[in-house]
Enzyme design. Structure first.
Site, PDB file in Angstrom:
ATOM      1  N   ASP A 104       5.691   1.545   4.059  1.00 37.98           N
ATOM      2  CA  ASP A 104       4.348   0.993   4.007  1.00 37.98           C
ATOM      3  C   ASP A 104       3.359   2.138   3.887  1.00 37.98           C
ATOM      4  O   ASP A 104       3.582   3.213   4.418  1.00 37.98           O
ATOM      5  CB  ASP A 104       4.028   0.254   5.307  1.00 37.98           C
ATOM      6  N   ASP A 116       6.625  -4.508   9.553  1.00 38.12           N
ATOM      7  CA  ASP A 116       6.153  -4.813  10.897  1.00 38.12           C
ATOM      8  C   ASP A 116       5.889  -6.295  11.141  1.00 38.12           C
ATOM      9  O   ASP A 116       5.899  -6.752  12.260  1.00 38.12           O
ATOM     10  CB  ASP A 116       4.909  -3.991  11.242  1.00 38.12           C
ATOM     11  N   ASP A 168       8.333  -9.678   7.058  1.00 40.90           N
ATOM     12  CA  ASP A 168       9.116  -8.517   6.655  1.00 40.90           C
ATOM     13  C   ASP A 168      10.570  -8.634   7.075  1.00 40.90           C
ATOM     14  O   ASP A 168      11.428  -7.888   6.604  1.00 40.90           O
ATOM     15  CB  ASP A 168       8.540  -7.242   7.285  1.00 40.90           C
TER      16      ASP A 168
END
Ligand code: ADP
Ligand code: MG
Length: 857
Positions: free
Chosen positions: A322, A592, A596
């Site tokens: 990310d 997170d 996901d």
């Protein structure tokens, strides 16, 4: 995570701390009785089942029958010794796992004494007020006091996979006991179920074994002890080793019994051989390496939830990470405001007053934040508001009526507020495209807006659009915020600095042949600018929308060249993981949020964020990153590679050392020479070998080229043919030398010969440890490396050997006779000489670095 719809907990006091502590003592922890602890007794039983111990006991029995009580006693004592050693290691491993379990157990956000505190899930008691948010696992059975958009997945209890909505309890309803789960619109939540959306304030009614989950005796999947691929692979190896050994032993017993007489002596020789062959160190080594590896990771702020991850880390070839929070600090600051053609740069501190044209923009950006923001972007908006707007007070008596959170299809948040004097306003902020759509801008106006966004994004800024709509009175409010008549106010740009350690970490990945891929929900221009700053070779950027339009072959073609993915939704991460996997990569993926989880599960190494992450993400992941930092991932990979290397070195050593031991137990008998080994000798070697491979090799520092070589191919077996051949050759060299020493020694008598050959073997053993510490550096170069365990093992072994030779009592036990000093010196030299060729081989390879390296690969 933002919770624009979080219920207010401010007027709740919750339990007092003292009261909660008392109740915890009275009613017990909020955990299910399970097999968390293995008792000492169970451990001892397990250890006693080890074949090595059974062999020792059998040998002691034979000595007893032969009337040799002293030998029997010594062997039984060594049984205790081996047991103590094994227990010590098991306990150490167990303690490490226990500590990790503690760290990874779920946490709960509770209100105590009017304050919001995060406590361990097991400390939740009846009567606690718990704040639940998206992605949380419900810690105990509870009744819902207040909620917003609360939806739970109760499949764990009901088997029903459709999520169910919840409502708050009404005045007349029972608080407890809650009826069984199932069905929509109940005011209760149950322990172990998952919050998939919304948030709630709940009051705990039952904990631990009294909860529904406890009653039906289901256990949540905790830290898994499932065998890693390597463990499975070696199990097969050990079994075939053991079978082959067994065959040889039977052969030996028969040969001994038929060629010489004395079946009991034959049996003893057979047991000695079995002890010498048995590769019981291999499973021990694996367990110790993986457990200590997990412990080492935890010291670097990485929690390994699956042992297998420690092993896979070293092979990682693609890191999908990310942007926000992992590559950047997620420490947002408002950088500038844009209204029409005018823009205002907000100074870091002090500075000019805000020109009046920008006030409505900032005001409504603030109004589009939740009142007590946790999101860094919203916090900085609030700060800027406090700094620049006198009107801040004005909103104190406004009422939040409705919240429209971010959705998969609309990257914008809209909040409806009403004023006490009547009328109200809807404030929206979000991705500029989404705001343009809400304001129904025509194509020309949209592209004019996006051109401004592009200019800001090119500096690595995150850009939000802000809009407002007036509303007349009270609801009902529409389902979709599109139905309001929004008017564009302008843009807000934020800086989110890169983590300072990131460029170096990315450079390290590049050198190590590991590809870094950025995945973000942010705007493509911003993503690209940050990627460049971080040093990623970002050729082009692919958006989530473009991704959806690609078929598999086209996607793979893109993956070969694109490393930045923007405006991606979590669901698309799964597709990326699978595509990379199909291309043969070993994929690590960070995440997170609730959505996901599938990608985290599918990746070879799922990495959840400890700071921002939800319980769901953590449970799906193999690793939890406690500090959310990208460079920590790279450190973990480095550690994984080191563990991998050391594991191979330890295995090479184990394999090598078994050759002379087994050979010397077998060959003299077959040749009709006096027997060299008795069980006590092998037991002595076991005391050197076991701690040597598990502790010495585990503590070995990393090779210096560790992060300059390509990742290990995913499917490479534990022993390649090359490593297998090299370590067997090491062992063979040692075997031949020992045999020569023994043969020469026999001229001086059996006792001397045994003492000399044993000395050669013990010294050779230590030499094998020393030479296998590195397959890249010669021995002199590695002597300076720190490894405290090594010197304890070497010193202790030499001391024990000296005592066995010098003390008459021990000499008798080992059936040694004192050799002459010069013969002894020769035996020592022979022991060292066994590794000479391998050292020369390493040296030659270092001189010719172009040839394939000799590292443990
Ligand atoms: P990232 O992958 O960088 O964490 P997110 O998925 O969190 O990005 O966000 C993607 C986009 O959604 C942002 O660029 C922004 O446009 C919008 N967004 C995120 N959070 C908020 C918020 N609190 N309010 C409004 N818009 C938001
Ligand atoms: Mg062995």
């Amino acid at each position: 995570m933002i919770h624009p719809d979080q219920p207010d907990w401010h007027d709740v006091r919750g339990l007092g701390r003292a009261e909660a502590a008392a109740r915890l003592r009275e009613e017990g922890c909020n955990e299910l009785p399970g097999s968390r602890h293995r008792s000492l007794f169970a451990l001892i039983l397990e250890v006693l089942r080890e074949p090595m111990l059974l062999l020792l006991v059998a040998a002691a029995g034979i000595y007893f029958v032969l009337g040799d009580a002293r030998e029997a006693a010594v062997l039984l004592a060594s049984v205790l010794g081996v047991m103590a050693l094994t227990l010590y290691q098991e306990q150490r491993t167990e303690r490490v796992l226990e500590a990790l379990r503690e760290l990874s157990s779920p946490r709960a956000l509770v209100v105590r004494d009017g304050e919001l505190v995060r406590i361990a899930g097991r400390e939740v008691v009846r009567g606690d007020i718990v704040l639940l948010g998206e992605g949380d696992r419900v810690p105990a059975d509870a009744v819902v006091l207040a909620q917003r958009n609360l939806v739970l997945d109760e499949s764990l209890l009901t088997g029903e996979s459709t999520p169910v909505h919840k409502r708050a309890r009404t005045a007349g309803e029972a608080t407890s006991p809650p009826p069984r789960p199932g069905g929509d619109d109940l005011p209760y939540v149950w322990s172990g179920t998952l919050v998939v959306q919304g948030s709630a304030l709940v009051e705990v009614t039952a904990t631990g074994p009294r909860s529904e989950l406890g009653r039906i005796g289901k256990s949540l999947q905790s830290l898994s002890a499932e065998p890693s691929p390597l463990q499975r692979q070696t199990r097969v190896l050990v079994r075939s080793f053991a079978l082959a050994g067994l065959g040889l032993c039977v052969l030996l017993v028969l040969a001994h019994g038929l060629l010489r007489d004395g079946w009991l002596a034959g049996l003893l020789a057979g047991i000695t051989l079995a002890m010498a062959i048995l590769p019981e160190e291999i499973p021990v080594v694996l367990t110790v390496f993986l457990a200590l590896g997990a412990w080492r990771l935890s010291r670097r702020h990485v929690l390994a939830r699956r042992a297998a991850a420690v092993e896979t880390l070293g092979a990682a070839s693609v890191l999908c990470v990310d942007k926000t929070g992992t590559l950047t600090l997620n420490r947002m600051r408002v950088h500038s405001l844009v209204v029409g053609e005018a823009s205002f740069r907000i100074p870091t501190e002090g500075g000019a007053a805000l020109p009046v044209v920008f006030a409505p923009l900032l005001e409504h950006a603030m109004l589009a934040c939740e009142p007590e923001p946790v999101d860094p972007m919203e916090r900085t908006l609030h700060e800027s508001g406090r700094r620049y707007l006198a009107s801040d007070r004005r909103f104190a008596d406004w009422t939040l009526q409705q919240a429209y959170p971010l959705t998969r299809t609309r990257r914008a948040v809209a909040l409806v507020w009403t004023r006490p004097e009547g009328g109200g306003v809807v404030a929206a902020k979000g991705a500029p495209e989404a705001i343009a759509a809400l304001c129904r801008l025509d194509p020309a106006a949209t592209s004019a807006l996006l051109a401004k966004v592009e200019a800001l994004a090119a500096q690595g800024l995150r850009v939000l659009g802000v809009a407002k709509a007036e509303v007349a009175g009270n609801g009902p409010w529409p389902e979709d915020p599109c139905d309001f008549a929004f008017r564009l106010l302008g843009l807000v740009a934020f800086v989110d600095p890169l983590r300072p350690t990131v460029p170096a970490a990315i450079a390290e990945c590049k050198a190590a042949g590991i590809r870094v891929v950025m995945i973000t929900g942010d705007y493509p221009g911003t993503a690209l600018a940050i990627a460049r700053e971080a040093g990623l070779d970002a050729g082009a950027v692919l958006t989530g929308e473009a991704l959806d339009a690609l078929d598999e072959p086209a996607l793979r073609a893109q993956l070969a060249r694109v490393s930045v993915f923007a405006r991606v939704v979590p669901e698309q991460k799964l597709r990326l993981v699978e595509a990379f996997k199909a291309m043969g990569e070993v994929v690590a993926m960070t995440g997170d949020g609730v959505n996901d989880a599938p990608a985290l599960k599918s990746a070879h190494i799922g990495i959840a964020m400890g700071q921002r992450g939800t319980d769901v993400a953590r449970e799906a992941a193999a690793l939890v990153l406690l500090d959310d930092d990208f460079s920590t991932i790279v450190e973990a990979v480095r550690l994984g590679r080191r563990i991998d290397d050391n594991l191979r070195k330890a295995m090479a050593y184990i394999l090598a050392v078994h050759v002379p031991t087994a050979g010397m137990a077998l060959l003299p008998v077959l040749l009709g020479w006096p027997v060299l080994f008795f069980p006590i000798h092998v037991a002595f070697l076991e005391f050197v070998i076991d701690p040597a491979c598990s502790i010495v090799f585990e503590a070995e520092p990393a090779e210096d080229d560790l992060m300059r070589r390509p990742p290990r191919p995913a499917r490479r077996p534990l022993f390649g043919r090359r490593i297998l051949a090299l370590s067997l050759l090491q062992g063979l060299g040692m075997f031949v030398l020992t045999l020569i020493v023994y043969a020469l020694g026999l001229h001086q008598g059996e006792g001397q010969a045994r003492a000399l050959a044993f000395t050669t073997l013990v010294v050779g053993n230590l030499a094998l440890i020393l030479t296998n510490r590195s397959w890249a550096h010669t021995l002199p170069a590695t002597l300076g490396r720190r490894n405290a365990a090594l010197w304890w093992v070497v010193g202790g072994t030499l001391l024990a050997l000296a005592l066995a030779l010098a003390l008459p009592a021990l000499r008798g036990l080992f059936r040694f006779a004192m050799p002459t000093p010069s013969a002894l010196a020769l035996a020592v030299v022979a022991g060292l000489a066994g590794i000479a060729w391998f050292e020369a081989f390493k040296w030659l390879h270092r001189r010719n670095p172009d040839r394939p390296g000799t590292r443990a690969a």
